[in-house]
Every structure is written in C-alpha cells, then in structure tokens.
Design a protein around this motif. Sequence first.
Motif, PDB file in Angstrom:
ATOM      1  N   HIS A 103      40.550  35.455  36.357  1.00  0.00           N
ATOM      2  CA  HIS A 103      41.971  35.100  36.487  1.00  0.00           C
ATOM      3  C   HIS A 103      42.810  36.349  36.264  1.00  0.00           C
ATOM      4  N   ARG A 104      43.789  36.532  37.110  1.00  0.00           N
ATOM      5  CA  ARG A 104      44.765  37.625  36.958  1.00  0.00           C
ATOM      6  C   ARG A 104      46.150  36.999  36.896  1.00  0.00           C
ATOM      7  N   ALA A 105      46.846  37.250  35.804  1.00  0.00           N
ATOM      8  CA  ALA A 105      48.163  36.651  35.614  1.00  0.00           C
ATOM      9  C   ALA A 105      49.129  37.105  36.700  1.00  0.00           C
ATOM     10  N   ALA A 106      50.143  36.285  36.941  1.00  0.00           N
ATOM     11  CA  ALA A 106      51.151  36.629  37.938  1.00  0.00           C
ATOM     12  C   ALA A 106      51.848  37.925  37.558  1.00  0.00           C
ATOM     13  N   THR A 107      52.119  38.748  38.547  1.00  0.00           N
ATOM     14  CA  THR A 107      52.851  39.986  38.307  1.00  0.00           C
ATOM     15  C   THR A 107      54.336  39.679  38.206  1.00  0.00           C
ATOM     16  N   GLU A 108      55.045  40.535  37.484  1.00  0.00           N
ATOM     17  CA  GLU A 108      56.468  40.285  37.259  1.00  0.00           C
ATOM     18  C   GLU A 108      57.293  40.473  38.521  1.00  0.00           C
ATOM     19  N   SER A 109      56.890  41.406  39.361  1.00  0.00           N
ATOM     20  CA  SER A 109      57.638  41.635  40.597  1.00  0.00           C
ATOM     21  C   SER A 109      56.670  42.031  41.689  1.00  0.00           C
ATOM     22  N   ALA A 110      57.024  41.733  42.910  1.00  0.00           N
ATOM     23  CA  ALA A 110      56.174  42.043  44.053  1.00  0.00           C
ATOM     24  C   ALA A 110      56.638  43.329  44.713  1.00  0.00           C
ATOM     25  N   PRO A 111      55.708  44.164  45.186  1.00  0.00           N
ATOM     26  CA  PRO A 111      56.103  45.378  45.898  1.00  0.00           C
ATOM     27  C   PRO A 111      56.816  45.027  47.196  1.00  0.00           C
ATOM     28  N   SER A 112      57.785  45.825  47.564  1.00  0.00           N
ATOM     29  CA  SER A 112      58.573  45.528  48.757  1.00  0.00           C
ATOM     30  C   SER A 112      57.931  46.054  50.028  1.00  0.00           C
ATOM     31  N   SER A 199      48.159  25.830  42.336  1.00  0.00           N
ATOM     32  CA  SER A 199      49.168  26.719  41.745  1.00  0.00           C
ATOM     33  C   SER A 199      48.684  28.156  41.580  1.00  0.00           C
ATOM     34  N   VAL A 200      47.620  28.532  42.310  1.00  0.00           N
ATOM     35  CA  VAL A 200      47.091  29.889  42.252  1.00  0.00           C
ATOM     36  C   VAL A 200      46.670  30.317  43.656  1.00  0.00           C
ATOM     37  N   ILE A 201      46.309  31.587  43.786  1.00  0.00           N
ATOM     38  CA  ILE A 201      45.728  32.104  45.014  1.00  0.00           C
ATOM     39  C   ILE A 201      44.270  32.441  44.722  1.00  0.00           C
ATOM     40  N   GLY A 202      43.358  31.812  45.431  1.00  0.00           N
ATOM     41  CA  GLY A 202      41.937  32.087  45.241  1.00  0.00           C
ATOM     42  C   GLY A 202      41.470  33.176  46.187  1.00  0.00           C
ATOM     43  N   LEU A 221      45.110  42.902  46.192  1.00  0.00           N
ATOM     44  CA  LEU A 221      46.122  42.419  45.261  1.00  0.00           C
ATOM     45  C   LEU A 221      47.527  42.847  45.673  1.00  0.00           C
ATOM     46  N   ARG A 222      47.652  44.015  46.285  1.00  0.00           N
ATOM     47  CA  ARG A 222      48.959  44.392  46.820  1.00  0.00           C
ATOM     48  C   ARG A 222      49.409  43.390  47.880  1.00  0.00           C
ATOM     49  N   ALA A 223      48.454  42.959  48.699  1.00  0.00           N
ATOM     50  CA  ALA A 223      48.784  41.995  49.745  1.00  0.00           C
ATOM     51  C   ALA A 223      49.143  40.635  49.165  1.00  0.00           C
ATOM     52  N   THR A 224      48.360  40.153  48.185  1.00  0.00           N
ATOM     53  CA  THR A 224      48.668  38.843  47.609  1.00  0.00           C
ATOM     54  C   THR A 224      49.991  38.879  46.848  1.00  0.00           C
ATOM     55  N   ASP A 225      50.280  39.988  46.164  1.00  0.00           N
ATOM     56  CA  ASP A 225      51.554  40.102  45.453  1.00  0.00           C
ATOM     57  C   ASP A 225      52.727  40.099  46.426  1.00  0.00           C
ATOM     58  N   ARG A 226      52.502  40.657  47.608  1.00  0.00           N
ATOM     59  CA  ARG A 226      53.565  40.693  48.613  1.00  0.00           C
ATOM     60  C   ARG A 226      53.739  39.325  49.278  1.00  0.00           C
ATOM     61  N   LEU A 227      52.621  38.669  49.590  1.00  0.00           N
ATOM     62  CA  LEU A 227      52.677  37.399  50.302  1.00  0.00           C
ATOM     63  C   LEU A 227      53.015  36.218  49.393  1.00  0.00           C
ATOM     64  N   GLY A 230      54.626  36.448  42.279  1.00  0.00           N
ATOM     65  CA  GLY A 230      54.733  35.643  41.074  1.00  0.00           C
ATOM     66  C   GLY A 230      53.698  34.545  40.934  1.00  0.00           C
ATOM     67  N   VAL A 231      52.604  34.599  41.725  1.00  0.00           N
ATOM     68  CA  VAL A 231      51.567  33.565  41.658  1.00  0.00           C
ATOM     69  C   VAL A 231      50.278  34.181  41.116  1.00  0.00           C
ATOM     70  N   PRO A 232      49.612  33.539  40.140  1.00  0.00           N
ATOM     71  CA  PRO A 232      48.350  34.074  39.610  1.00  0.00           C
ATOM     72  C   PRO A 232      47.261  34.090  40.688  1.00  0.00           C
ATOM     73  N   VAL A 233      46.260  34.935  40.457  1.00  0.00           N
ATOM     74  CA  VAL A 233      45.140  35.078  41.392  1.00  0.00           C
ATOM     75  C   VAL A 233      43.848  34.760  40.652  1.00  0.00           C
ATOM     76  N   VAL A 234      42.947  34.024  41.291  1.00  0.00           N
ATOM     77  CA  VAL A 234      41.682  33.622  40.668  1.00  0.00           C
ATOM     78  C   VAL A 234      40.530  33.879  41.635  1.00  0.00           C
ATOM     79  N   GLY A 235      39.313  33.687  41.129  1.00  0.00           N
ATOM     80  CA  GLY A 235      38.116  33.805  41.942  1.00  0.00           C
ATOM     81  C   GLY A 235      36.902  33.749  41.044  1.00  0.00           C
ATOM     82  N   TYR A 236      35.749  34.171  41.558  1.00  0.00           N
ATOM     83  CA  TYR A 236      34.583  34.345  40.691  1.00  0.00           C
ATOM     84  C   TYR A 236      33.758  35.503  41.228  1.00  0.00           C
ATOM     85  N   GLU A 237      33.144  36.240  40.316  1.00  0.00           N
ATOM     86  CA  GLU A 237      32.355  37.415  40.676  1.00  0.00           C
ATOM     87  C   GLU A 237      31.234  37.602  39.664  1.00  0.00           C
TER      88      GLU A 237
END
Length: 264
Positions: A103-112, A199-202, A221-227, A230-237
């Motif tokens: 799990h990666r917490a939501a970033t405070e701001s997205a790159p423009s 409520s997350v992006i997998g 992650l740059r792409a998910t933060d842009r798209l 403010g949404v957390p990201v999850v997965g498994y590895e």
Amino acid sequence: MITDSRATPSPLSAAVRNNALWCDAVCRSHGVVGTAERGVWASAVRTPPLYPDAVTLSPTATPDDVLPRIDLASPGASVKDSFGSLDLSSAGFEVLFEARWIHRAATESAPSRSEGWGPVEGAARLLAWEAAWSGDGESEGLFRPALLDDGAVFLAPTGTGPTGSDATVTGPTGSDAAGTGPADTVPVTAGAIAFPGASVIGISNLFAADDDLDSAWRDCLRATDRLWPGVPVVGYEHGDDLAAAERQGFAPVGPLRVWLRTGA
C-alpha cells in the motif's frame, strides 16, 4: 460479480478487494462469471490463464467455503489465499508462491506534467502491450479490449518525458499518421496495469524490458498520481519486485498465498 463498496476500507482490505474486482473483470472479459458469497469470490468453471478460480475476501473463509465452488475435476485449479490463512494441502494443492500486499498512501499533490507513461488506447496497442509484457513478443489475447471499457488502464511509455525520450519512434507521426500518434508508435519497453476500485488504484503486471524496476515504479506512480490525484495505490509483490516497490514508498500490509492443485 463483486460489487464495489463506498466505505473506506483498511489498506489490507482495499488491496484484497481491489484485486478481486480486477480478477472478476478479467474473467468477465472472457465470458467467465464468478460470484461472491461467504467471504469468497469463486468461479465454477476454469478461469483464464494466470487468474485464480477463487479469491478469499475474508480472513475467516475456510476451505469448505472455497473448494465446493470451484472445478476440482479438471487439473490446474488455483486459489488466491488473500490472507495466507488457508491450508489446502489435503485437497491436493501446493503453494505456488507467497507474496505481500503493498500500500502506498495518497500523495498530497499530483504533478502537473503529462510526460512519461500514459494510457494505452485501442485494441492494436493493447496487443502490442501484452506482447511486450509476455517477454516473448507474443500476445495470446489474455487482456481483451473489453477491459478498457471496464475501467482498466494499461500504462506504457508515451514517447515524451523521462521514459519515452530514450525510445525510438518508428512509423508515421503527426498529421500524416492516419489516426495514430507518437504514443502509438513508441515500442512498449515497460508498463503496468492500473485498475480503480475499492477507493484505491490497484497496480499489477508491472514490467521493464531492461529490468530497471525502480524506474518502472517511478514512472508508473507518476502516471497514477497524474490520472488519479490523491488516491492510494495498492498491489502485491514478492522478491526483487517487492524490494523495488518498497523503495518507491510502498509498505507491506499483509501476506498472501497462491495455491495450485497438482494432485487428486
């Protein structure tokens, strides 16, 4: 089919539920319909390659909740034990691999900026993405265009920014491209699947042809933060993939196992 929930789940619950939603979407794109009950999503018929016949949604699910709902008559049944809590060995299963939910917490701001990785568009580009992901340059049609209409975003270098600037653009571009643009002609050398739900992006199926997983995770992650700002990201590895994800800000939140039936 699994219905999404409006409630805010814990990081572990979000990761499990998001992945189950993704498995359900892949199966439905192949005409395989699963159902969720008693803390388990399951399909009575064999699911597409690499996708489980059952996924536990609750740590209290038992083998009796799973096994009667999947096909044990033909070889190759598999179960995603989302909490690492089942023992299916007596039913002829062996542990295929173990991993960690991340799990990666939501970033405070997205790159423009809009450079780097971007969404794959169209069936032809999706085939090229799958061929690159497979590692052998072939596409078996596992990921079908219906997934693009079901919320899945297949990410790949776009031909601009840090990742794409080193890629060779082949074929026509610009106004003479007959409906294609630079992003459609850049070789797919890396990528990942992003799927919104719970409520997350997998993120799954992340790959890099040059094995530079750190760069791949950064671009992903740059792409998910842009798209999805403010949404957390999850997965498994697991293994090196897990280590690379942790270096990019992910935290492990729970274990999982995948079981494969190898015996009667």
